[in-house]
Design an enzyme around this catalytic site. Sequence first.
Site, short mmCIF file in Angstrom:
data_model
loop_
_atom_site.label_atom_id
_atom_site.label_comp_id
_atom_site.label_asym_id
_atom_site.label_seq_id
_atom_site.Cartn_x
_atom_site.Cartn_y
_atom_site.Cartn_z
N ASN A 8 0.91 -1.26 -0.03
CA ASN A 8 -0.02 0.03 0.05
C ASN A 8 0.85 1.14 -0.02
O ASN A 8 1.43 1.56 0.96
CB ASN A 8 -1.03 -0.04 1.24
CG ASN A 8 -1.84 1.17 1.50
OD1 ASN A 8 -1.98 1.94 0.48
ND2 ASN A 8 -2.59 1.23 2.53
N TRP A 9 0.99 1.80 -1.02
CA TRP A 9 2.21 2.92 -1.37
C TRP A 9 1.24 4.19 -0.78
O TRP A 9 2.00 5.55 -0.80
CB TRP A 9 2.30 3.17 -2.67
CG TRP A 9 3.34 2.15 -3.18
CD1 TRP A 9 3.53 0.94 -2.70
CD2 TRP A 9 3.72 2.03 -4.56
NE1 TRP A 9 4.41 0.09 -3.32
CE2 TRP A 9 4.61 0.59 -4.65
CE3 TRP A 9 3.67 2.85 -5.77
CZ2 TRP A 9 5.03 0.18 -5.84
CZ3 TRP A 9 4.38 2.29 -6.82
CH2 TRP A 9 5.09 0.93 -7.07
N LYS A 10 0.21 4.12 -0.36
CA LYS A 10 -0.83 5.34 0.18
C LYS A 10 -0.51 6.50 -0.90
O LYS A 10 -0.47 6.31 -1.99
CB LYS A 10 -0.52 5.65 1.35
CG LYS A 10 -0.43 4.44 2.55
CD LYS A 10 -0.39 4.67 3.91
CE LYS A 10 -0.47 3.44 4.54
NZ LYS A 10 -0.65 3.64 6.07
N HIS A 98 -10.20 1.75 4.75
CA HIS A 98 -8.90 1.92 5.17
C HIS A 98 -9.18 3.07 6.44
O HIS A 98 -9.73 4.14 6.46
CB HIS A 98 -7.55 2.30 4.56
CG HIS A 98 -6.48 2.47 5.19
ND1 HIS A 98 -5.94 3.25 6.11
CD2 HIS A 98 -5.24 1.46 5.00
CE1 HIS A 98 -4.45 2.98 6.47
NE2 HIS A 98 -4.44 1.81 5.92
N GLU A 100 -7.27 5.42 7.58
CA GLU A 100 -7.14 6.74 7.32
C GLU A 100 -8.08 7.41 6.42
O GLU A 100 -8.53 8.51 6.92
CB GLU A 100 -5.71 6.59 6.47
CG GLU A 100 -4.59 6.48 7.27
CD GLU A 100 -3.33 5.90 6.43
OE1 GLU A 100 -3.42 5.78 5.38
OE2 GLU A 100 -2.57 5.56 6.95
N GLU A 170 -6.02 -4.31 10.79
CA GLU A 170 -5.03 -3.29 11.01
C GLU A 170 -5.41 -2.45 12.24
O GLU A 170 -6.15 -1.73 12.11
CB GLU A 170 -5.16 -2.24 9.69
CG GLU A 170 -4.71 -2.95 8.41
CD GLU A 170 -3.99 -2.07 7.51
OE1 GLU A 170 -2.65 -1.82 7.07
OE2 GLU A 170 -4.65 -0.84 7.29
N GLY A 176 2.14 2.62 10.99
CA GLY A 176 3.01 3.73 10.99
C GLY A 176 3.99 3.90 12.23
O GLY A 176 4.64 4.91 12.44
N SER A 212 2.62 -1.81 10.69
CA SER A 212 4.30 -1.67 11.02
C SER A 212 4.70 -2.97 10.84
O SER A 212 5.72 -3.64 11.34
CB SER A 212 4.36 -1.38 12.50
OG SER A 212 4.03 0.29 12.78
N GLY A 234 4.51 1.51 4.82
CA GLY A 234 5.82 2.08 4.84
C GLY A 234 7.00 1.03 4.07
O GLY A 234 7.90 1.55 3.44
P1 PGA Z 1 2.31 0.69 7.81
O1 PGA Z 1 0.89 0.76 6.95
O2 PGA Z 1 3.01 -0.61 7.27
O3 PGA Z 1 3.34 2.12 7.21
O4 PGA Z 1 2.14 0.66 9.31
C1 PGA Z 1 0.04 -0.24 7.05
C2 PGA Z 1 -1.39 0.30 6.16
O5 PGA Z 1 -1.72 1.34 6.80
O6 PGA Z 1 -1.77 -0.18 5.18
#
Ligand code: PGA
Length: 248
Positions: A8-10, A98, A100, A170, A176, A212, A234
């Site tokens: 997931n490159w966001k 997600h 976010e 998640e 993160g 993470s 990340g």
């Molecule tokens: P992260 O993000 O690996 O940077 O913690 C995961 C995600 O939100 O998909």
Amino acid sequence: MKKIIIANWKMQLSVMDSLKLIKNYKLLARSTSNKLRDFNVVVCPDFLSLDMAVKSFKNLNLKIGAQNCASVNCGPWTGEISPLNLKKIGITHVILGHSERRQKLQEGASLINEKIKAALDNKLIPIVCVGENLAQRKSGRVKKVLLEQLQLALYNIRLKKASDLIIAYEPIWAIGSGKIPTMSEIQEVHEFVQLQTAKLVGQSLPVIYGGSVNKSNAHNIMLNKNVAGLLVGGFSLQASSFFGLIKK
Ligand code: PGA
């Protein structure tokens, strides 16, 4: 069953950097093609890079996912992205719900449910994210929160087979942050989520872990029989790191 590994490159990269990363993924996908066959790898760049990813990853063992889609195929929806069009350009998966988006864009449970239905109607595989925040964890409400999210997300969802939808567990506090739950917590939650999906949609759905994930924890997490794979944020932004996860 093949483990599912999702990048997931966001919205972390410039267009130029996405293009460079696509190129590096392509190189490593070629050189690790034997190992890659044992996994189900899905790369989710931002919308501007999707088409380039589709073209670059042709004939490679990499699928491409979007990070969101609209709840309808077509119409006066300024700024939205049609799931039908995503399917047509060669997208196979879509991340939905997600945290976010739930938190920063106030995306609500019923909209997420509609998006899941729209994705399924277009034969896209939704990767549906669920997870508790730190306060909910501290007050011992993890299972209650997850059950509620699952009930709302999977309301009236009909699936032909279990592989038509992926749940990503998640924990919001793990995204993160460099922190992850203990292996036994992951095991317990995944078992719980799987059981609930069986009750809700009549299929025990694959449940992947996200938050993470990195080189030092990925292997242990994946050893767990209830963990169907990983959602990697990340750590997917460097091709060499991400492909380092593709090993037995
Ligand atoms: P992260 O993000 O690996 O940077 O913690 C995961 C995600 O939100 O998909």
